[in-house]
Motif scaffolding. Structure first.
Motif, PDB file in Angstrom:
ATOM      1  N   THR A 157       0.843  -1.192   0.000  1.00 33.16           N
ATOM      2  CA  THR A 157       0.000   0.000   0.000  1.00 33.16           C
ATOM      3  C   THR A 157       0.876   1.238   0.000  1.00 33.16           C
ATOM      4  O   THR A 157       1.783   1.367   0.836  1.00 33.16           O
ATOM      5  CB  THR A 157      -0.915   0.023   1.234  1.00 33.16           C
ATOM      6  N   ALA A 158       0.626   2.147  -0.935  1.00 35.33           N
ATOM      7  CA  ALA A 158       1.383   3.395  -0.988  1.00 35.33           C
ATOM      8  C   ALA A 158       0.754   4.411  -0.044  1.00 35.33           C
ATOM      9  O   ALA A 158      -0.447   4.674  -0.123  1.00 35.33           O
ATOM     10  CB  ALA A 158       1.401   3.941  -2.409  1.00 35.33           C
ATOM     11  N   ILE A 159       1.567   4.965   0.844  1.00 34.41           N
ATOM     12  CA  ILE A 159       1.132   6.030   1.744  1.00 34.41           C
ATOM     13  C   ILE A 159       1.637   7.334   1.130  1.00 34.41           C
ATOM     14  O   ILE A 159       2.854   7.546   1.019  1.00 34.41           O
ATOM     15  CB  ILE A 159       1.674   5.830   3.163  1.00 34.41           C
ATOM     16  N   VAL A 160       0.722   8.183   0.721  1.00 36.20           N
ATOM     17  CA  VAL A 160       1.036   9.343  -0.115  1.00 36.20           C
ATOM     18  C   VAL A 160       0.936  10.637   0.687  1.00 36.20           C
ATOM     19  O   VAL A 160      -0.030  10.835   1.425  1.00 36.20           O
ATOM     20  CB  VAL A 160       0.066   9.392  -1.318  1.00 36.20           C
ATOM     21  N   PRO A 161       1.922  11.536   0.565  1.00 37.80           N
ATOM     22  CA  PRO A 161       1.889  12.797   1.313  1.00 37.80           C
ATOM     23  C   PRO A 161       0.881  13.778   0.729  1.00 37.80           C
ATOM     24  O   PRO A 161       0.445  13.627  -0.421  1.00 37.80           O
ATOM     25  CB  PRO A 161       3.318  13.322   1.168  1.00 37.80           C
ATOM     26  N   PRO A 162       0.508  14.798   1.489  1.00 38.10           N
ATOM     27  CA  PRO A 162      -0.445  15.798   0.984  1.00 38.10           C
ATOM     28  C   PRO A 162       0.071  16.471  -0.288  1.00 38.10           C
ATOM     29  O   PRO A 162       1.245  16.821  -0.400  1.00 38.10           O
ATOM     30  CB  PRO A 162      -0.532  16.801   2.141  1.00 38.10           C
ATOM     31  N   GLY A 163      -0.810  16.602  -1.281  1.00 36.33           N
ATOM     32  CA  GLY A 163      -0.469  17.329  -2.499  1.00 36.33           C
ATOM     33  C   GLY A 163       0.288  16.547  -3.546  1.00 36.33           C
ATOM     34  O   GLY A 163       0.602  17.092  -4.616  1.00 36.33           O
ATOM     35  N   TRP A 164       0.587  15.287  -3.305  1.00 35.88           N
ATOM     36  CA  TRP A 164       1.388  14.509  -4.270  1.00 35.88           C
ATOM     37  C   TRP A 164       0.532  14.135  -5.475  1.00 35.88           C
ATOM     38  O   TRP A 164      -0.613  13.683  -5.339  1.00 35.88           O
ATOM     39  CB  TRP A 164       1.929  13.258  -3.590  1.00 35.88           C
ATOM     40  N   THR A 165       1.054  14.310  -6.667  1.00 35.39           N
ATOM     41  CA  THR A 165       0.283  14.049  -7.886  1.00 35.39           C
ATOM     42  C   THR A 165       0.967  13.072  -8.831  1.00 35.39           C
ATOM     43  O   THR A 165       0.626  13.010 -10.015  1.00 35.39           O
ATOM     44  CB  THR A 165       0.035  15.374  -8.646  1.00 35.39           C
ATOM     45  N   GLY A 166       1.927  12.303  -8.333  1.00 38.53           N
ATOM     46  CA  GLY A 166       2.643  11.364  -9.193  1.00 38.53           C
ATOM     47  C   GLY A 166       1.827  10.124  -9.521  1.00 38.53           C
ATOM     48  O   GLY A 166       0.629  10.031  -9.238  1.00 38.53           O
ATOM     49  N   THR A 167       2.496   9.144 -10.112  1.00 38.92           N
ATOM     50  CA  THR A 167       1.847   7.907 -10.542  1.00 38.92           C
ATOM     51  C   THR A 167       2.395   6.731  -9.750  1.00 38.92           C
ATOM     52  O   THR A 167       3.611   6.614  -9.543  1.00 38.92           O
ATOM     53  CB  THR A 167       2.098   7.660 -12.039  1.00 38.92           C
ATOM     54  N   LEU A 168       1.508   5.854  -9.330  1.00 39.89           N
ATOM     55  CA  LEU A 168       1.888   4.664  -8.577  1.00 39.89           C
ATOM     56  C   LEU A 168       1.982   3.463  -9.507  1.00 39.89           C
ATOM     57  O   LEU A 168       1.380   3.452 -10.598  1.00 39.89           O
ATOM     58  CB  LEU A 168       0.863   4.378  -7.484  1.00 39.89           C
ATOM     59  N   PRO A 169       2.724   2.435  -9.110  1.00 38.15           N
ATOM     60  CA  PRO A 169       2.753   1.201  -9.902  1.00 38.15           C
ATOM     61  C   PRO A 169       1.338   0.648 -10.085  1.00 38.15           C
ATOM     62  O   PRO A 169       0.489   0.779  -9.199  1.00 38.15           O
ATOM     63  CB  PRO A 169       3.620   0.258  -9.042  1.00 38.15           C
ATOM     64  N   SER A 170       1.096   0.043 -11.195  1.00 36.40           N
ATOM     65  CA  SER A 170      -0.229  -0.475 -11.518  1.00 36.40           C
ATOM     66  C   SER A 170      -0.712  -1.451 -10.447  1.00 36.40           C
ATOM     67  O   SER A 170       0.020  -2.362 -10.034  1.00 36.40           O
ATOM     68  CB  SER A 170      -0.193  -1.186 -12.875  1.00 36.40           C
ATOM     69  N   GLY A 171      -1.942  -1.227 -10.001  1.00 38.90           N
ATOM     70  CA  GLY A 171      -2.562  -2.138  -9.041  1.00 38.90           C
ATOM     71  C   GLY A 171      -2.225  -1.882  -7.596  1.00 38.90           C
ATOM     72  O   GLY A 171      -2.771  -2.546  -6.711  1.00 38.90           O
ATOM     73  N   MET A 172      -1.330  -0.945  -7.315  1.00 37.63           N
ATOM     74  CA  MET A 172      -0.943  -0.695  -5.926  1.00 37.63           C
ATOM     75  C   MET A 172      -2.001   0.171  -5.234  1.00 37.63           C
ATOM     76  O   MET A 172      -2.420   1.200  -5.753  1.00 37.63           O
ATOM     77  CB  MET A 172       0.422  -0.009  -5.847  1.00 37.63           C
ATOM     78  N   ALA A 173      -2.438  -0.262  -4.053  1.00 36.54           N
ATOM     79  CA  ALA A 173      -3.423   0.491  -3.277  1.00 36.54           C
ATOM     80  C   ALA A 173      -2.806   1.805  -2.806  1.00 36.54           C
ATOM     81  O   ALA A 173      -1.587   1.906  -2.594  1.00 36.54           O
ATOM     82  CB  ALA A 173      -3.888  -0.328  -2.086  1.00 36.54           C
TER      83      ALA A 173
END
Length: 518
Positions: A157-173
């Motif tokens: 599971t990706a824990i994303v910081p405020p304001g981040w707009t990048g791309t995660l690996p396919s299928g990753m929560a």
């Protein structure tokens, strides 16, 4: 009710925990026409500082807690950012921390999202119950992973910081964190003994990887030591002793890193009256004398409010103390949240664990190891739980004590002996009962105060909603006794008033799922 100490510094149940019947929130009102400008400025600053102190208290406590845990000098007592520290064994008498939990092993990590998302990996626990709680820097739970919510299969599971707009690996929560630092706390059920090795292997399966390093060779973090940081004094005690200028200067710096919640506008408006706004530095020395004086008064008033309100949200039923205020998520209840952070920061959600504290027996007397007690639970009175429950015994300081069978907790996972009608009789005593009663025996310390916590894991609605309370615990009369418990003739304090040295007398909050504790 007397102040109830952190049952995990205790408890609390919560920690995880320091609910209270909140004192009315002071309001800022227009100054009377006769009030001088200086007096009006002082009053406005006092109101802003009082509310601001309660508002910022958890943020400052959490940051000090994070810095202590990730400091290189902590050794096995902490870990570098984005690295789990594991408690590998159950607590033992003489080596435990107050109000230790004998049902689970813990793993803890502080996630650093300042350079981008991190990937939180969990192993397949093959159905074994675990809870992974994520808290923001305001000490609010914003997500939970594990058996109750996401299941026990392996996952990233990706824990994303405020304001981040990048791309995660396919299928990753993906889970969006409210702040750039996150406290991750794992509890995994264990039975101790040989079972600990199995849980240790599962602990090793929990990992944190910066997204920028995903699918690359692991890189060891290199935290920088902070020589100015006090590692010995608990974070809440350091905050309680901070001067007004130091507290608000620190808080303003943290507010530049960690955005306020969307509902924080009311207190932010007040703070702007003294020049403290999100994203801006704060210089106490630039305030005029009236504002400085008002802010100092406001901090004193806030601390007085915390002291007066601590413990008032605890409800006593059948001698058991239960938290009635919110735990884990506090909304705009600044006072409640500050009290929880003071007693034990990092409480989890009651949906995963609730704790009740046994304060007195059926006659209103404090438990004393010089006596023996029994708890009769009818077949229709057993705790409503989706997992299990356990009772743990401690001395007056919240510490486990040695006993002949090395048993510090007793619960539904043990081979208890039920009566023919499905009811259950438990025995609490310092000396062992007859052999036929030993399966239901929980040893307690010898003469002196006794503390007992009831933990219910994945509690059902009746427990969470406060509709279920354990039956009263009765003292077993011994031959030749002339008085009953709670009767002056028996030499016991009456009316259920906790005495000095008892956990219910020293605590500010019932246990909440803890880190220092349970």
């Amino acid at each position: 009710m007397r102040r109830l100490a952190p049952v995990a510094r205790t408890l609390a149940l919560s920690l995880a925990i320091a609910p209270c019947v909140l004192a009315p929130q002071a309001s800022v009102h227009a100054a009377p026409a006769s009030q001088s400008p200086a007096a009006a400025a002082t009053e406005a600053a006092q109101q802003a500082a009082m509310e601001g102190y309660l508002y910022f208290y958890p943020l400052v406590v959490m940051d000090l807690t994070r810095r202590q845990f990730t400091h290189p000098a902590q050794g096995s007592q902490g870990a570098a950012p984005n690295t789990f520290a594991h408690v590998r064994t159950l607590p033992r008498a003489g080596e435990a921390t107050p109000w230790s939990n004998f049902d689970v092993l813990r793993s803890t990590a502080w996630l650093d999202l300042t350079d981008g998302p991190v990937v939180l990996s969990a192993p397949d626990t093959s159905g074994r119950r675990y809870t992974l709680t994520l808290l923001d820097m305001w000490t609010d739970v914003f997500a939970t992973l594990g058996t109750r919510t996401t299941g026990t299969a392996k996952g990233n599971t990706a824990i994303v910081p405020p304001g981040w707009t990048g791309t995660l690996p396919s299928g990753m929560a993906r889970i969006d964190a409210p702040t750039a630092h996150v406290w991750a706390k794992v509890l995994i059920d264990t039975r101790g003994g040989a079972d600990q090795a199995t849980v240790n292997a599962l602990q090793d399966g929990f990992a944190v990887t910066p997204l920028a390093q995903w699918n690359l060779p692991a890189q060891a973090p290199r935290p920088k030591p902070d020589p100015s940081l006090d590692l010995k004094i608990p974070a809440s005690e350091q905050v309680d002793a901070m001067p007004t200028d130091a507290f608000f200067t620190y808080a303003a710096e943290l507010l530049r890193k960690h955005p306020p919640h969307a509902t924080d506008q009311p207190v932010l408006v007040l703070l702007r009256r003294v020049g403290l706004a999100p994203g801006r530095p704060f210089d106490f020395d630039k305030l005029d004398h009236s504002a400085k004086q008002g802010m100092r008064r406001g901090v004193r008033a806030a601390r007085d409010r915390m002291a007066a309100a601590a413990g008032h949200s605890l409800r006593a039923t059948n001698g058991w103390l239960q938290e009635t205020a919110s735990i884990g998520v506090y909304g705009n209840d600044w006072l409640r949240r500050a009290l929880a952070a003071q007693a034990q920061p990092g409480s989890g959600l009651p949906e995963d664990l609730t704790v009740q504290v046994l304060a007195t027996d059926s006659d209103g007397a404090l438990l004393d190891g010089a006596h023996a007690y029994t708890l009769h639970i009818g077949s229709d009175q057993l705790p409503d739980t989706g997992a299990f429950w356990s009772l743990a015994a401690y001395d007056g300081q919240g510490m486990p004590v040695p006993n002949p069978v090395n048993r510090h907790a007793l619960g539904s996972r043990d081979p208890l002996r039920y009566n023919a009608d499905g009811s259950l009789d438990l025995i609490f005593s310092n000396t062992a009962p007859a052999p036929e009663g030993q399966s239901n025996w929980l040893p307690i310390p010898g003469a002196g105060p006794v503390g007992m916590l009831l933990r219910v894991y994945t509690p059902g609605p009746a427990v969470r909603d406060g509709l279920w309370t354990p039956p009263a615990v009765s003292r077993i009369a011994t031959e030749g006794e002339e008085g009953a418990a709670g009767d002056p003739a028996a030499g016991e304090p009456g009316a259920g008033q906790p005495g000095a040295g008892h956990p219910a007398a020293a605590a500010e909050t019932p246990p909440a799922p803890p880190p220092k504790k349970p």
